[in-house]
Each structure stands twice: as C-alpha cells, then as structure tokens.
Design a protein around this motif. Structure first.
Motif, PDB file in Angstrom:
ATOM      1  N   ALA A 256       0.866  -0.959  -0.052  1.00  0.00           N
ATOM      2  CA  ALA A 256      -0.072   0.190   0.183  1.00  0.00           C
ATOM      3  C   ALA A 256       0.903   1.368   0.228  1.00  0.00           C
ATOM      4  CB  ALA A 256      -1.647   0.048   1.702  1.00  0.00           C
ATOM      5  N   PHE A 257       0.639   2.322  -0.744  1.00  0.00           N
ATOM      6  CA  PHE A 257       2.056   2.912  -1.337  1.00  0.00           C
ATOM      7  C   PHE A 257       0.764   4.561  -0.029  1.00  0.00           C
ATOM      8  CE2 PHE A 257       3.022  -0.052  -3.720  1.00  0.00           C
ATOM      9  CZ  PHE A 257       4.787   0.241  -4.298  1.00  0.00           C
ATOM     10  N   GLU A 258       1.382   5.281   0.763  1.00  0.00           N
ATOM     11  CA  GLU A 258       0.911   6.750   0.547  1.00  0.00           C
ATOM     12  C   GLU A 258       1.381   7.655   0.285  1.00  0.00           C
ATOM     13  OE1 GLU A 258      -0.651  10.214   2.159  1.00  0.00           O
ATOM     14  OE2 GLU A 258       1.402   9.074   2.453  1.00  0.00           O
ATOM     15  N   VAL A 259       0.365   8.451  -0.945  1.00  0.00           N
ATOM     16  CA  VAL A 259       1.188   9.369  -2.200  1.00  0.00           C
ATOM     17  C   VAL A 259       0.414  10.418  -1.486  1.00  0.00           C
ATOM     18  CG1 VAL A 259       2.590   9.960  -3.857  1.00  0.00           C
ATOM     19  CG2 VAL A 259       1.535   7.525  -3.460  1.00  0.00           C
ATOM     20  N   VAL A 260      -0.293  11.111  -0.117  1.00  0.00           N
ATOM     21  CA  VAL A 260      -1.274  12.211  -0.229  1.00  0.00           C
ATOM     22  C   VAL A 260       0.650  13.140   1.182  1.00  0.00           C
ATOM     23  CG1 VAL A 260      -3.035  12.824   0.862  1.00  0.00           C
ATOM     24  CG2 VAL A 260      -3.890  10.683  -0.730  1.00  0.00           C
ATOM     25  N   GLY A 261       0.144  12.077   1.899  1.00  0.00           N
ATOM     26  CA  GLY A 261       1.289  13.492   2.816  1.00  0.00           C
ATOM     27  C   GLY A 261       0.349  14.110   3.712  1.00  0.00           C
ATOM     28  N   THR A 262      -0.979  12.748   4.446  1.00  0.00           N
ATOM     29  CA  THR A 262      -1.505  13.238   5.261  1.00  0.00           C
ATOM     30  C   THR A 262      -0.795  11.682   6.715  1.00  0.00           C
ATOM     31  OG1 THR A 262      -3.549  12.139   5.017  1.00  0.00           O
ATOM     32  CG2 THR A 262      -3.115  14.026   4.535  1.00  0.00           C
ATOM     33  N   GLY A 263      -1.616  11.720   7.930  1.00  0.00           N
ATOM     34  CA  GLY A 263      -1.466  10.496   8.747  1.00  0.00           C
ATOM     35  C   GLY A 263      -3.030  10.199   8.514  1.00  0.00           C
ATOM     36  N   ARG A 264      -3.666  10.988   8.102  1.00  0.00           N
ATOM     37  CA  ARG A 264      -5.560   9.648   7.555  1.00  0.00           C
ATOM     38  C   ARG A 264      -4.783   8.623   6.615  1.00  0.00           C
ATOM     39  NH1 ARG A 264     -10.631   8.447   8.767  1.00  0.00           N
ATOM     40  NH2 ARG A 264     -10.544   7.307   7.503  1.00  0.00           N
ATOM     41  N   THR A 265      -3.864   9.493   5.187  1.00  0.00           N
ATOM     42  CA  THR A 265      -4.252   8.535   4.332  1.00  0.00           C
ATOM     43  C   THR A 265      -2.602   7.297   4.676  1.00  0.00           C
ATOM     44  OG1 THR A 265      -2.741  10.384   3.699  1.00  0.00           O
ATOM     45  CG2 THR A 265      -4.920   9.565   2.574  1.00  0.00           C
ATOM     46  N   LEU A 266      -1.813   7.648   5.603  1.00  0.00           N
ATOM     47  CA  LEU A 266      -1.036   7.054   6.309  1.00  0.00           C
ATOM     48  C   LEU A 266      -1.793   5.688   6.785  1.00  0.00           C
ATOM     49  CD1 LEU A 266       1.708   5.392   5.582  1.00  0.00           C
ATOM     50  CD2 LEU A 266       2.550   7.041   8.349  1.00  0.00           C
ATOM     51  N   GLN A 267      -2.791   6.302   7.534  1.00  0.00           N
ATOM     52  CA  GLN A 267      -3.174   5.049   8.400  1.00  0.00           C
ATOM     53  C   GLN A 267      -3.860   3.691   7.590  1.00  0.00           C
ATOM     54  OE1 GLN A 267      -5.790   7.131  11.462  1.00  0.00           O
ATOM     55  NE2 GLN A 267      -6.392   5.629  12.479  1.00  0.00           N
ATOM     56  N   ASP A 268      -4.982   4.423   6.717  1.00  0.00           N
ATOM     57  CA  ASP A 268      -5.522   4.055   4.773  1.00  0.00           C
ATOM     58  C   ASP A 268      -5.234   3.086   4.623  1.00  0.00           C
ATOM     59  OD1 ASP A 268      -7.280   5.109   6.228  1.00  0.00           O
ATOM     60  OD2 ASP A 268      -7.562   6.329   4.509  1.00  0.00           O
ATOM     61  N   ALA A 269      -3.504   3.002   4.401  1.00  0.00           N
ATOM     62  CA  ALA A 269      -2.645   2.328   4.134  1.00  0.00           C
ATOM     63  C   ALA A 269      -1.778   1.207   4.939  1.00  0.00           C
ATOM     64  CB  ALA A 269      -1.097   3.169   3.576  1.00  0.00           C
ATOM     65  N   VAL A 270      -2.001   1.194   5.915  1.00  0.00           N
ATOM     66  CA  VAL A 270      -1.357   0.292   6.910  1.00  0.00           C
ATOM     67  C   VAL A 270      -2.648  -0.595   7.228  1.00  0.00           C
ATOM     68  CG1 VAL A 270      -0.281   0.300   9.417  1.00  0.00           C
ATOM     69  CG2 VAL A 270       0.453   1.647   8.271  1.00  0.00           C
ATOM     70  N   TYR A 271      -3.979   0.044   6.945  1.00  0.00           N
ATOM     71  CA  TYR A 271      -5.443  -1.041   7.857  1.00  0.00           C
ATOM     72  C   TYR A 271      -5.321  -1.198   6.144  1.00  0.00           C
ATOM     73  CZ  TYR A 271      -5.096   0.693  12.461  1.00  0.00           C
ATOM     74  OH  TYR A 271      -4.274   0.838  13.473  1.00  0.00           O
TER      75      TYR A 271
END
Ligand SMILES: NC(=O)c1ccc[n+]([C@@H]2O[C@H](COP(=O)([O-])OP(=O)(O)OC[C@H]3O[C@@H](n4cnc5c(N)ncnc54)[C@H](O)[C@@H]3O)[C@@H](O)[C@H]2O)c1
Ligand SMILES: [Zn+2]
Ligand SMILES: [Zn+2]
Length: 366
Positions: A256-271
């Motif tokens: 899962a690649f987080e390519v936005v730069g927010t905590g929320r989208t990083l959480q989405d990537a991990v989950y």
C-alpha cells in the motif's frame, strides 16, 4: 533572467529578474525548456521550514546545456538534459554502495550540492543571494546546477515529458519497482493518484501486479489511474477507503503506497494491508504525523511493515535514460501525465486550483 520567487510562505510566487552566475568547477548552466510543478514545491511555499528567503522552487527541469565548468565530464554545451532532485555526493559510503538516494551528506544536512560557504552565490536578486531548492531552482528561465544533479537525455525526447522524469517518474515508478519490488500477481493499493501516484500505478503494472487499487478524491484522477493500469478504483470521498477496498479485496493488499502526505491516508495504507504486507510512506506531510494508533504488537502479529521511501530508491543517472527508452518504445506512458502547460506568471494560480480540478502534472514551458 526571469524567475518566480517566494518572499514569504503564503503560497504566492513573484516573477522577477535575477542574476545567474557562470559555471565553475562541476557546474552546468541550462536553458530551461520545461519545468514541472511538484506538490513538494507547494509545501515549500506554504510551510516555513527555515529556508532563507527569497526562495526559488522547481526541481523537475528539462533543457539545453549552455555552459559548463572545467570539471564537467558527462555533458557538453548543446546537450539535452534533465535535472534530478536526488543529486548526491557520489563519494560517500552509501553512494559507493549503489544507494545514492541515501547519500550521507544529503540526509545529514550537509549541502554537498551547494557552493562552499563564502563563495559567490549562484543566483542573486540584486545583492541578495537566492536559495534554490534542491540546489536546482527550476521555476526560472535558466538554472545553474552541479553535474551531480544532471543527466543527459536523447535529443528526440520532448522537453515537457522529459522534465517530470527527475521527480514524479523516478519517485513513482521507482517506489513500485526499486523500493517495493512488487512481484507478478501481487496486490497493490495506491492512495493519492497525482503526478507521483500515477507513476506508482504504472510501476505496479510494469511489475505484473494482479490487482492495482487506485484511491483518490477526484473522479478525474481515478479515470487517469485506470489509463495507467489501475484495475479497481476507490473514491475516498464516497466512504471509508479501507471499507471500500476490503469489499474488493477482503484480505487486504500486499503493498500500500501513501502518496498524499497525511496521517489519515497513512493509516488507510496500513489498515489496507494483508498479513505480511508493507505500507510505503511517499507523501510528505506538512507537520509531524503521529503513529501512536499502531502498536508494535499489531505489526509483529500481522508481520506488517511501514517504510519511508525517498526518490523511488533511484539511481537516477542509470534509471532516467532507461525511462526515456521505455517511453520512446511505448513501454511507459508520460504524455497523459502532463495536464497543463503554463507560464511563470501562472504558478500561484495553478497551485491554488490544483486540488479543485482533475489535473495531473502542470509544467512550465518556455
Ligand atoms: N518521497 C519522495 O521522494 C517524494 C517525491 C516527490 C513527491 N513527494 C510527495 O508525494 C506527495 C504526492 O505528490 P504529487 O506531486 O503527486 O501531488 P499531487 O497533489 O499531484 O497528488 C496528490 C493526490 O492525492 C489526492 N488526495 C488528497 N487527499 C486524499 C485522500 N484523503 N485520499 C486519497 N487521495 C487523496 C489528491 O486528489 C491528488 O490526486 C506529496 O506529498 C509530495 O510532497 C514525495
Ligand atoms: Zn518533486
Ligand atoms: Zn553520497
């Protein structure tokens, strides 16, 4: 020459005349023909990270060499070149180990790409030195950069698509192919499908991923992601990203690649991860991102990883000429990445409107 400068961190660029020096040592002077607008420059323009004003952004440059210093060996006057934001010292242990994106001098904050302290500045506004971001400063008619940040390209390559090779393309394709080493049949999620994310999508396609789930808030960017090889589309504005993704892939994804730069989208990537999966942090956040929502036990139990990825783990002098050939032979797409061609006066407005429309990369053309 004309350049678009920042005099504060309010996201407003001002076009002014500045002076550019002649090359010394390993420096290369380039007439800029195209220069891409990366999201990172918007961050530089809106968050005070201690850079000395005035600041000149822009690191995705393609152009023609007009002068070289006496130590330059790999390019000559008249050559077509691109710059890369991941220039390195080329002599530290990490560079010599074949990992120049980790260059010790860069990560430890030594400005190996700048002139030494006390030397005449490369760029000046009147008597004031101008800070060129990444030692490039591409929002200008010309740049003066070290050879270590420059690579020659095939003269048949159009300048507009060539300009984005040095950041959006090496970061995105590199993340999928060099950093993640996606295997054929793997499942992938790409959260944020702007200039960099679309290249992660096409990198995942190149590696033979079976499912590539593109996630964005913009229907237009999702349509672009489908053109680049996404097999499934999730509009993050129409429900929780992870819930929507798990309806498509109940076990989650391998990468899962987080390519936005927010905590929320990083959480989405991990989950979004399947057991054994890895989340890659590519997006640069404007403020520190808290990771206390995840425990070491959860990572251990699911054998999951969270890793940061800089510059697509690229050896850009090796990778960019290969991407040029891949583009020329239709193996990768670059033309649909360029949505707008603009002038120096339009930078502020283009960034202001970026999130409100379906644009991919905007590129300054001269
Ligand atoms: N790690 C690196 O080496 C590196 C290199 C270049 C850029 N970056 C960073 O990568 C990020 C992306 O850069 P870019 O130029 O592609 O930016 P961009 O603005 O073109 O793309 C960001 C995308 O994220 C989407 N988005 C915003 N909020 C979202 C959400 N909640 N869920 C899903 N999608 C959402 C936007 O619609 C947009 O399409 C930036 O943070 C940039 O600073 C990192
Ligand atoms: Zn960039
Ligand atoms: Zn180094």
């Amino acid at each position: 020459m004309k350049a678009a400068l920042l005099h504060d961190f309010t996201g407003e660029w001002h076009v002014e005349s500045i002076d550019i020096d002649e090359p010394v040592g390993d420096e290369v002077r380039i007439e800029v023909r195209a220069s891409g607008l990366c999201h990172s420059d918007l961050l530089t323009a809106t968050v005070d990270r201690g850079l000395t004003l005035p600041v000149l952004c822009g690191h995705e440059v393609a152009g023609v060499v007009t002068a070289v210093g006496p130590a330059v060996r790999t390019v000559a006057v008249g050559d077509h070149v691109t710059t890369c934001m991941a220039g390195s010292c080329e002599i530290c242990a990490l560079c010599l180990s074949g990992r120049p994106w980790l260059c010790a001098a860069r990560t430890e904050g030594t400005h190996v790409l700048e002139r030494p302290a006390g030397a005449r500045p490369r760029l000046q506004l009147g008597d004031t030195p101008v800070t060129a971001v990444a030692a490039i400063g591409g929002f200008a008619e010309e740049v003066l950069v070290p050879e270590r940040s420059v690579v020659g390209i095939d003269a048949a390559m159009p300048f507009d698509v060539a300009s984005i090779l040095g950041c959006a393309v090496i970061t995105g394709i590199g993340a999928a192919t060099n950093s993640a080493r996606i295997k054929p049949g793997d499942t992938v999620a790409v959260i944020g499908c702007g200039g960099v994310g679309l290249n992660v999508v096409q990198g995942a396609r190149l590696r033979g991923a079976a499912r590539i789930v593109a996630v964005d808030l913009s229907a237009g960017r999702l349509a672009r992601a489908a053109e680049f090889g996404a097999t499934d589309l999730v509009n993050a504005g129409e429900g929780a990203t992870v819930d929507q993704l798990k309806q498509m892939l109940p076990s989650g994804v391998d990468h899962a690649f987080e390519v936005v730069g927010t905590g929320r989208t990083l959480q989405d990537a991990v989950y979004a991860l399947a057991p054994g999966g890895t989340a890659y942090i590519i997006g640069a956040a404007s403020a520190p991102v808290d990771l206390s929502w995840i425990t070491a036990q959860e990572l251990l139990g699911g054998a999951k990883s969270i890793v940061g990825v800089y510059g697509g783990s690229a050896r850009f002098k090796h990778d960019i000429p290969r991407y040029v050939q891949m583009y020329r032979h239709g193996v990768i797409q670059l033309d649909p990445l360029i949505s707008d061609r603009i002038t120096l006066n339009q930078i502020s407005a283009t960034y202001r409107n970026h999130d409100r429309n379906d644009s991919a990369r905007a590129v300054l053309t001269f």
